[in-house]
Design a protein around this motif. Structure first.
Motif: not given
Length: 483
Positions: A450-456
């Motif tokens: 999630v720190r790179a924008g991927s969703a949970p």
């Protein structure tokens, strides 16, 4: 220093250790039931011998997930170029039939891997740092840039993928900076994204004194820039700035959280002299102190004073950041690996010190350490397991998981080399760890964080190096029994 080399050094300096269990599990908590859905190789590479490597940007990630699509960036070594800038980036896409090369830099040269970030709307970003030097120069100036792609443009049919020699289809974004910083091929950069808001943050180190940062807002403007000054080592024999490297960085609702490790030339004069006797080198880097800072609003650019999370400075130990997650409730979860001593120095400088290896965890809120605990501990004198690489993974219900690598011998003397999974509960305790049934474990890996924008997600994606493989980057998709 290459991230793979860091792992090898830590292993080489290890003693035989005895394992201690992870934190006690409440009986009512059901352990996860991971299912491995995919295991496959993504690409092979040749070592560039330039001090970096495909896993070198360990604080960021070279893997993102956007819906059903997964993307990975890689490095290709250019055989006709001299180090240090003897690589180019490559961008891979996984469709229904597996991995294919989608884009490749046709002309740029660089040293370090190029981390990725993603937005929920389908935008994909690659952080590049092409050199501005001539091919016969080993080192020199560089220009940070971001390449923006649309995930939906990646062809699902591998046969239709772009050839490496084709011009990349992405748009080049050039960050704005405060003044004209002297960037070089040694960027030590961090790339973070707030996927839901559509915002980016790029940090790059400048020498040993500070990092430059640039923020791109939801309107697509590089609307804030500044300098993040490193902690000051006033307690050293010769006070110096404490350069922070390999940080885990998270951008969430304009707040930014940074946790990284000291990376300076050995500051203890006696230890430095003795290390030179052993290695013949004038330098040796410390990796012993873990620092944390944050800003409440990056648009204003004011970071709080650094706080020290952990230190092994008294016995020349080793600390390395594992991961960071800023939860919706304001708590910041921090995880790191820790080794107690440098055994090369023990006999002369601290003969009574005992070796240990740990995976440690702390919760920070408003700059205060609320709690800390050891998740896995291996101590000297006896057979057992030792913690290695570890990452957080967040599921859609905001549950926090840890995927890690362990190795050694268990209580029955059985050799163990495997990835394990457990959950961090609301009270900071952890469930019992379960083995992830991979055919070969990942000893060093990125996740679609999630720190790179991927969703949970209930899917845990891994990209990295597997035990027994040589010069190969592999991928695995694991479904958690978490929902």
């Amino acid at each position: 220093m290459c991230c793979q080399l860091i792992v090898l050094i830590q292993t080489a300096l290890s003693l035989t250790v005895a394992a201690a269990p992870a934190v006690t599990t409440p009986a009512a908590v059901t352990p996860p039931a991971p299912t491995v859905e995919v295991e496959e190789d993504v690409y092979r590479y040749e070592p560039a011998n330039n001090g970096a490597g495909p896993m070198w940007c360990s604080g960021s990630t070279c893997l993102v997930r956007i819906g059903d699509r997964v993307f990975a960036s890689g490095l290709e070594t250019l055989a006709d170029q001299i180090p240090l800038n003897n690589c180019r980036w490559r961008l891979y896409h996984r469709g229904p039939d597996g991995w294919s090369l989608w884009q490749a830099d046709p002309s740029g040269r660089t040293r370090e891997p190029c981390p990725l970030a993603a937005f929920s709307d389908g935008h994909l970003f690659l952080s590049a740092n092409p050199t501005l030097t001539e091919p016969d120069h080993r080192a020199g100036p560089a220009r940070p840039e971001i390449l923006q792609f649309q995930a939906s443009a990646a062809p699902l049919d591998p046969a239709a993928a772009e050839r490496p020699s084709d011009q990349p289809t992405g748009q080049t974004l050039v960050p704005l900076w405060e003044g004209q910083p002297p960037f070089s091929e040694h960027s030590y950069r961090s790339f973070a994204a707030d996927g839901p808001r559509g915002e980016l943050l790029l940090l790059q180190n400048i020498g040993y004194g500070h990092a430059e940062w640039s923020f791109r807002d939801a309107d697509g403007r590089w609307s804030a820039q500044g300098k993040l000054t490193f902690p000051w080592g006033a307690d050293y024999a010769q006070p110096v700035p404490i350069r922070i490297c390999y940080p885990n960085v998270m951008l969430r609702d304009r707040a930014v959280y940074v946790c990284g490790v000291s990376d300076i030339v050995e500051p203890n004069p006696e230890w430095r002299a003795y290390k030179k006797e052993l290695t013949g080198r004038d330098w040796d880097y410390d990796f012993r102190r873990l620092f944390f800072t944050w800003t409440d609003d990056i648009a204003h650019g004011q970071f709080h004073d650094w706080i020290e999370i952990a230190s092994r400075d008294s016995t020349a130990g080793w600390i390395f950041p594992a991961d960071l997650w800023a939860a919706p409730d304001g708590r910041v979860h921090v995880m790191w690996t820790e080794r107690a001593i440098d055994v090369r120095l023990r006999k002369r400088f601290f003969p009574d010190a005992k070796q240990s290896h740990a995976l440690n965890y702390a919760v920070v809120r408003n700059g205060q350490i609320e709690s800390r605990r050891t998740l896995i501990l291996a101590e000297e004198d006896g057979a057992g397991l030792m913690p290695g690489a570890a990452r957080f993974h967040v599921t859609p219900d905001q549950r926090l998981w840890v995927i890690c690598y362990v190795s050694g011998r268990d209580g029955d003397g059985r050799a163990v080399s495997e990835n394990r999974l457990f959950e961090i509960l609301a009270d900071g305790t952890a469930t019992s760890a379960v083995r992830v049934p991979l055919t070969a474990p990942f000893t060093s890996f990125f996740t679609a964080t999630v720190r790179a924008g991927s969703a949970p997600s209930a899917l845990l994606d891994l990209l990295g190096i597997r035990s027994g493989s040589t010069n190969t980057i592999s991928y695995a998709r694991i479904r958690l029994g978490a929902e």
